[in-house]
Write an enzyme that holds these catalytic residues in place. Structure first.
Site, PDB file in Angstrom:
ATOM      1  CB  SER A 161      -0.971  -0.026   1.182  1.00  0.00           C
ATOM      2  OG  SER A 161      -1.955   0.972   1.037  1.00  0.00           O
ATOM      3  CG  ASP A 264      -6.693  -1.995  -4.207  1.00  0.00           C
ATOM      4  OD1 ASP A 264      -7.289  -0.954  -3.845  1.00  0.00           O
ATOM      5  OD2 ASP A 264      -5.467  -2.158  -4.044  1.00  0.00           O
ATOM      6  CG  HIS A 294      -5.957  -1.797  -0.360  1.00  0.00           C
ATOM      7  ND1 HIS A 294      -5.051  -1.544  -1.375  1.00  0.00           N
ATOM      8  CD2 HIS A 294      -5.417  -1.247   0.760  1.00  0.00           C
ATOM      9  CE1 HIS A 294      -4.040  -0.852  -0.890  1.00  0.00           C
ATOM     10  NE2 HIS A 294      -4.223  -0.667   0.406  1.00  0.00           N
TER      11      HIS A 294
END
Length: 328
Positions: A161, A264, A294
């Site tokens: 991320s 995501d 995600h």
């Protein structure tokens, strides 16, 4: 009455309050875990309260020289720690599964320390590793877990991320730096966090996502980017804002693995970054699993297993290949 989407109040969604002095109150975070028998903390910069948590596999074959993986955790640049339970546990599992020494970096968070603070901490961690390697080579100071048990020529840099964004940005900053005897063989961007003013197709389609709703990601960028810039800044949108110097440096990146999931909202931007690097001549391997969301590997053991297998294959491929064009 229909329930409001999760994005209706991004501060509430993220469980944060912005204080009058510009700092955050973080109301709910993952618990922090102490080091264990197979992990330890090494101070990086005491002024900045940064450190490196080193993880080693539980069962290391005798006389082994293990690869090194420098890791940056996620959290949108504003949340979490190298000691946060999901990242500590993930690094513990990766060290065992990959038979790799992992250096998980505690970097400064925004908005108390806006970008490029996290990038600076990441570079400092890479330079710390270089200095450790030179100490081991020249008979100087080197951490005992690194001195005799690692192969400094087999180093990888990975992030998830916001950590994936850090991987990209730290590579830009060290690609022309003499890191010898450390050799960065590959970059691993897992669900990397990039943005932009105009929403991508996946962001529009998944704007009310339960993990990364669009208003929450917009808030994250407003809290971490330098004051006075928008989401098309080069830190968040390298597709649109990279200049000739950045593009030239990209072309000298080592082999790069980009992993993402179809559920995501950030996935289109990850694909675009992969295409950008390919266009600069970088050897890019992509794995986009349409079934996933995600950070799903932190909560789904099967997704974690698949990710570790992909990373393991990538590391083995990079370590066995010869004639790499990387200058890192």
């Amino acid at each position: 009455m229909e329930a409001p989407p999760p994005s209706s109040d991004p501060y509430k969604f993220l469980n944060i309050t912005l204080n009058s002095d510009g700092s955050l109150t973080r109301h709910r975070e993952f618990p922090k875990l102490p080091p264990t028998e197979h992990s330890k903390d090494i101070p990086l910069n005491q002024t900045n309260n940064t450190f490196i948590r080193i993880f080693k596999p539980r069962n290391i074959p005798p006389e082994s020289k293990l690869p090194i993986l420098v890791y940056f955790h996620g959290g949108g640049f504003i949340l979490y720690s190298a000691a946060s339970a999901p990242f500590h546990e993930s690094c513990t599992k990766m060290a065992d599964r990959l038979q790799t020494i992992i250096l998980s970096v505690e970097y400064r968070l925004s908005p108390e320390h806006r970008l490029p603070a996290a990038y600076e901490d990441a570079v400092e961690a890479v330079l710390w590793l270089r200095d450790q390697a030179r100490g081991a080579t020249n008979g100087g100071d080197c951490d005992t877990w690194l001195k005799d048990g690692v192969d400094f020529s087999k180093c990888f840099v990975m992030g998830s991320s916001s950590g994936g964004n850090i991987v990209y940005n730290v590579a830009l900053r060290v690609v022309d730096t003499d890191l010898s005897p450390v050799k960065i063989q590959g970059l691993i961007m897992n669900q990397a966090f990039f943005g932009g003013v105009e929403p991508s197709d996946s962001e529009s389609r998944l704007k009310d996502d339960k993990i990364c709703p669009l208003p929450a990601t917009h808030l994250l960028w407003s809290l971490c980017l330098p004051d006075g810039v928008d989401r098309d800044h080069v830190y968040s949108n390298p597709i649109k804002s990279s200049g000739p110097q950045e593009k030239d440096k990209m072309g000298r990146f080592p082999s790069t693995l980009i992993n993402g999931y179809g559920g995501d909202p950030l996935v289109d931007r990850q694909r675009h970054v992969a295409d950008m690097l390919k266009a600069r001549g970088v050897h890019v391997q992509t794995r986009f699993d349409e079934d996933g969301f995600h950070a799903c590997e932190l909560f789904d053991g099967n997704k974690a297993k698949a990710l570790y297998e992909t990373v393991e294959a990538f590391i083995k491929s990079c370590c066995s290949s010869t004639g790499s064009s990387s200058n890192m």
